[in-house]
Scaffold this active site. Structure first.
Site, PDB file in Angstrom:
ATOM      1  N   TYR A 154       0.831  -1.210   0.000  1.00 30.79           N
ATOM      2  CA  TYR A 154       0.000   0.000   0.000  1.00 30.79           C
ATOM      3  C   TYR A 154       0.868   1.263   0.000  1.00 30.79           C
ATOM      4  CZ  TYR A 154      -3.945   3.000   1.464  1.00 30.79           C
ATOM      5  OH  TYR A 154      -4.918   3.959   1.547  1.00 30.79           O
ATOM      6  N   LYS A 158       0.983   4.118  -2.971  1.00 28.15           N
ATOM      7  CA  LYS A 158       0.639   5.512  -2.689  1.00 28.15           C
ATOM      8  C   LYS A 158       1.822   6.444  -2.941  1.00 28.15           C
ATOM      9  CE  LYS A 158      -3.661   4.802  -1.541  1.00 28.15           C
ATOM     10  NZ  LYS A 158      -4.759   5.291  -2.391  1.00 28.15           N
TER      11      LYS A 158
END
Length: 242
Positions: A154, A158
């Site tokens: 993640y 991002k």
């Protein structure tokens, strides 16, 4: 009468995406929401958008599937004739320690959270270039700024979105297209409901979790009001990353 602006919000049926869609609709924008699976939630959101005067609709397609995305964008242009605002919000988590993380859990998050930004933005940016106007928001995260243990996939996705935002902002500025990222902190959504909230709040200078509306107001500001801001990452995190 001037044509209303048209926005696509991916992952727009609930949580942060829904709040962004409602905020834009309240500002007079026609909003298309994309969703992955929950038709009931998507249809309910469309009803709320229409109640605000938005010529809204919901479209089911997989943001990590290039062919589905391109077909959906073509349908949007056929119906609305333009796309002025894109909010790349769709995202998933597959948390776990890196040493135990399966290749599938790595790829699923990279495909849905990062590669999708390419698939969706590529055809829409071409439309915006022809219009010589547009605003793109990429939903990043504080995890992409400072990293988060148990979220290597993640955090990587991002962080990638942040680099994508800055590069694209430089490429598209001459066509009057602005590209910014919003980096939410801990926001009260389905994604954070199982986290130890008291421990988290203790680390946040403003001593509370954020609401989806906090993100939505920032997105509205960046897309409709802030015509001289591009290439920025706006943290909406209660001061967590200072």
């Amino acid at each position: 009468m001037e044509n209303k602006k048209v926005a696509l919000v991916t992952g727009g049926s609930r949580g942060i995406g829904k709040a962004c869609a409602l905020e834009l609709a309240a500002a007079g924008v026609d909003v298309i929401i994309n969703y992955a699976g929950n038709a009931e939630a998507a249809n309910k959101t469309v009803e709320e958008l229409k109640a605000l005067g938005s010529d809204a609709c919901a479209m089911r397609f997989d943001v990590s599937n290039q062919q589905e995305v391109e077909a959906a964008v073509a349908q949007i242009v056929e119906k609305y004739k333009r796309i002025d605002i894109l909010v790349n919000n769709a995202g998933i988590t597959r948390d776990g320690l890196f040493m135990r993380m399966s290749a599938q859990n790595w790829l699923d998050v990279i495909n849905t959270n990062l590669n999708s930004a390419y698939y969706v933005t590529n055809p829409i940016s071409k439309i915006m270039i022809k219009q010589r106007s547009g605003a793109i928001i990429n939903m990043a995260s504080i995890s992409g700024i400072y990293g988060n243990a148990g979220q290597a996939n993640y955090s990587t996705a991002k962080a990638g979105l942040i680099g994508f935002t800055k590069a694209l902002a430089k490429e598209l500025a001459s066509r009057n297209i602005r590209v910014n990222a919003v980096a939410p902190g801990f926001i009260q959504t389905d994604m954070t409901k199982d986290l130890p909230q008291e421990q988290i709040v203790d680390k946040i200078p403003l001593k509370r979790l954020g609401e989806p509306e906090d993100i939505a107001k920032t997105v509205k500001f960046l897309t409709l009001d802030a015509t001289y801001i591009t290439g920025q990452v706006i943290g909406v995190d209660g001061g967590l990353v200072i």
